[in-house]
Design a protein around this motif. Sequence first.
Motif, PDB file in Angstrom:
ATOM      1  N   ILE A 110       1.148   4.189  -2.929  1.00 22.84           N
ATOM      2  CA  ILE A 110       0.864   5.603  -2.649  1.00 22.84           C
ATOM      3  C   ILE A 110       2.068   6.488  -2.965  1.00 22.84           C
ATOM      4  CG2 ILE A 110       0.299   7.237  -0.815  1.00 22.84           C
ATOM      5  CD1 ILE A 110      -1.354   5.059   0.504  1.00 22.84           C
ATOM      6  N   TYR A 111       3.258   6.013  -2.604  1.00 23.50           N
ATOM      7  CA  TYR A 111       4.469   6.805  -2.838  1.00 23.50           C
ATOM      8  C   TYR A 111       4.715   7.017  -4.328  1.00 23.50           C
ATOM      9  CZ  TYR A 111       9.416   7.953  -3.153  1.00 23.50           C
ATOM     10  OH  TYR A 111      10.610   8.554  -3.459  1.00 23.50           O
ATOM     11  N   GLN A 165       2.585   7.126  -6.638  1.00 21.91           N
ATOM     12  CA  GLN A 165       1.574   8.004  -7.200  1.00 21.91           C
ATOM     13  C   GLN A 165       1.760   9.465  -6.783  1.00 21.91           C
ATOM     14  OE1 GLN A 165      -0.788   7.239  -9.453  1.00 21.91           O
ATOM     15  NE2 GLN A 165      -0.016   5.141  -9.500  1.00 21.91           N
ATOM     16  N   ILE A 166       2.296   9.664  -5.583  1.00 21.38           N
ATOM     17  CA  ILE A 166       2.428  11.036  -5.053  1.00 21.38           C
ATOM     18  C   ILE A 166       3.741  11.676  -5.473  1.00 21.38           C
ATOM     19  CG2 ILE A 166       2.615  12.386  -2.934  1.00 21.38           C
ATOM     20  CD1 ILE A 166       0.662  10.526  -1.644  1.00 21.38           C
ATOM     21  N   VAL A 178       0.830  -1.204   0.000  1.00 20.01           N
ATOM     22  CA  VAL A 178       0.000   0.000   0.000  1.00 20.01           C
ATOM     23  C   VAL A 178       0.866   1.257   0.000  1.00 20.01           C
ATOM     24  CG1 VAL A 178      -1.716   1.306   1.305  1.00 20.01           C
ATOM     25  CG2 VAL A 178      -1.941  -1.178   1.083  1.00 20.01           C
ATOM     26  N   MET A 179       1.875   1.279   0.864  1.00 18.47           N
ATOM     27  CA  MET A 179       2.726   2.465   0.957  1.00 18.47           C
ATOM     28  C   MET A 179       3.519   2.682  -0.334  1.00 18.47           C
ATOM     29  SD  MET A 179       4.153   2.419   4.869  1.00 18.47           S
ATOM     30  CE  MET A 179       4.956   3.984   4.589  1.00 18.47           C
TER      31      MET A 179
END
Length: 294
Positions: free
Chosen positions: A284-285, A287-288, A280-281
């Motif tokens: 997210i990373y 994508q950000i 998950v992390m």
Amino acid sequence: MSLDERSAAPTPPPPPPPGEGARAAGPGPGPRSSSAGGAGILLAPLRQTGQLFALAVAVARAVFRRPFQFREFVEQFWFIASVTILPAALVSIPFGAVIALQVGSLTQQLGAQSFTGGASVLAVIQQASPLIVALLIAGAGGSAICADLGSRKIREELDAMTVMGVSPVQRLVVPRVLATMTVALLLNGMVSVVGTLGGYFFNVILQHGTPGAYLQSFSALAQLPDLYVSELKALIFGFIAGIVAAYRGLNPRGGPKGVGDAVNQSVVITFILLFFVNMVMTGIYLQIVPPKGG
């Protein structure tokens, strides 16, 4: 009535055993009880998950309460660090070497051997290092935490502390969770450095790579957010390892054998949660944070 007539009279049948009449009358609440048992089996994992999250919230709140058990924190920090530093260093060297050799072989086939350093170092820092640290802490430190709390629970020490007005969460769990988080945070830096050096050595010596190209590709692809997310992963992974170990230690079943089962369960549950949270992390990373030069 004469003696002969009494002897000739038929003997009454014996009374039925208890419960026989109820069984003969028809089926009781069997289907309802079986459905209730099935619902209980399905709800048990959800109930335990809720209790695990409740313990995590209680620990987060108890961190800011006084008095803080600093001596217990230092003792647990030293114990966890002493049992994980050497294994982490020994594991990170071959891990970094395998990543460097595999990435180097792949980039050589694609004609992009100059990017071997950046790709292998990013793999070590972002993925390998936090997972190595978390797995070792969960396997060595977390199992010891679970066994310690579980033995205290079956000896009713935790119940005695509660009766005396001492919170077991604040007194025992909070220092251990903070110790796992601190060790994971510091150990992650050491594993990143050792793994990077191991990958550099094997790439330059065994695959005849160029030291300058290795370092240049690393500086061209890597950026500071890569190190930040690695440290954040290590911090969260250490928190998960400490919380799961404390939860299973506070809830053993079946005496000493239950404590051993709780230790095994804590390690397995921690491994599953670590890989899921890492996925998950990482998603997210990516994508950000945009890639360097993108």
